[in-house]
Design an enzyme around this catalytic site. Sequence first.
Site, PDB file in Angstrom:
ATOM      1  N   HIS A  64     100.359  62.532  67.043  1.00 42.55           N
ATOM      2  CA  HIS A  64     101.762  62.115  67.050  1.00 42.55           C
ATOM      3  C   HIS A  64     102.191  61.641  68.433  1.00 42.55           C
ATOM      4  O   HIS A  64     102.849  60.602  68.572  1.00 42.55           O
ATOM      5  CB  HIS A  64     102.665  63.271  66.613  1.00 42.55           C
ATOM      6  CG  HIS A  64     102.549  63.641  65.174  1.00 42.55           C
ATOM      7  ND1 HIS A  64     103.103  62.891  64.159  1.00 42.55           N
ATOM      8  CD2 HIS A  64     101.933  64.687  64.567  1.00 42.55           C
ATOM      9  CE1 HIS A  64     102.847  63.460  62.996  1.00 42.55           C
ATOM     10  NE2 HIS A  64     102.137  64.544  63.210  1.00 42.55           N
ATOM     11  N   HIS A 103     109.647  63.816  58.445  1.00 41.44           N
ATOM     12  CA  HIS A 103     108.945  62.976  57.479  1.00 41.44           C
ATOM     13  C   HIS A 103     109.766  61.755  57.091  1.00 41.44           C
ATOM     14  O   HIS A 103     109.205  60.688  56.824  1.00 41.44           O
ATOM     15  CB  HIS A 103     108.561  63.797  56.253  1.00 41.44           C
ATOM     16  CG  HIS A 103     107.410  64.705  56.487  1.00 41.44           C
ATOM     17  ND1 HIS A 103     107.186  65.852  55.747  1.00 41.44           N
ATOM     18  CD2 HIS A 103     106.393  64.656  57.398  1.00 41.44           C
ATOM     19  CE1 HIS A 103     106.098  66.446  56.187  1.00 41.44           C
ATOM     20  NE2 HIS A 103     105.604  65.752  57.186  1.00 41.44           N
TER      21      HIS A 103
END
Length: 410
Positions: A389, A259
């Site tokens: 992703h 993150h």
Amino acid sequence: MQDQIHWAGATGPDFTARPAHRDWLMDQARRLFALFQHNAVDPSGGFHPLATDGRPLPTPNRGLHETTRMVHCFSLAQRLGLPAADRMIDHGMSYLWNTHRDAGQGGYFWTVADGAPVDSTKQAYGHAFVLLAAASAKSVGHPDADRLLDDVTDILLTRFWDDTAGAAREEFTAEWQPLGPYRGQNSNMHLTEALMAAHAATGRRDYLVMSERIAGLIINRHARALEWRVGEHFTESWELDRAYAGNPMFRPAGHTPGHALEWSRLLAELWDHGGRAQGWMIEAARALFLETCRIGWASDTGGFYYTMDWDNRPDRADRFWWPCCEGIAAASVLRKAGGDQRFEDWYRRIWSFAATHLIDPANGGWFPELGPDLLPLENVFSGKPDIYHSVQACLIPLVPATGGVTRGLG
């Protein structure tokens, strides 16, 4: 094994300036699109999750984040001019509006199956991706994009947005009763991404202002004070909750290197979206990236640890695919935004690990999870994850550092 911290083959021009590397990236993206285009469509509605061998998994459950990510990703495919991407967008947009959407109470159900909600909660994380899907669909001129964009924007503003805090509330029941005092970084990070996409698609400044406020809270206030580690879990008053441990996929304990890498990219893009006026954003983007690589990369074998404790020790030492994807994208954006050779070195190093261990040459897609021995396993994820992703890791390096992949592919 060669220590992957010290050498990344960093000689000559940047990889993203080399035609062969750019061809390789596009080939990887095409393979991902083809895998899901041919195997994921459920004729009865939504998209199948895929097994390790690429075949559909026999589950009727359809997650909101999975449906919306497919719309977003195939909007990128449409911008590239890949045939049949429009049909994938149509399929996802129809399912979002007709099945995920709660026509009576408003908002979007988290999980549905066979036309009915299985988990009827209304979550900020999922609604962030509805906004991203709507913005991406608008960028390719989908006829239903405006109604979806208007609907989810209204829900976000009236139900989720806390203007005092400058961030989103987390989750509600189907009837819009709050589900506890928890506040989360993850949902607000993805809302930042979606708000930037909505700003790019519409020009509305309120989207940009909201994204800047979230970044100011999560990064400039909290991550800066935490020595460039991103706090994940917060109280209702936005104080860090170091002891929190929840769902291992969405709310794991400790801090999550992936993150921080994702935020480093988003901050660089947000800095550009805002006319490069807020210098703290690019400063923070570089600091987040370099500190995360220092503490979160396994220097002996490679890969980013999934989670770490607050003493910077690996908590879950498994290596997931998505932190590498975010590291690749961030390194590329930061290098193009004026970063030094370190970002190019990391770009090459992370891609080397991903190409060696994460990309599945036999069945396509990426292995989602590796153990410390770097062999695939399924503790948190099953089968092949959606391409959100991985396909962005392939496409973001191909575009200028000008505020996002959707705008860059235009």
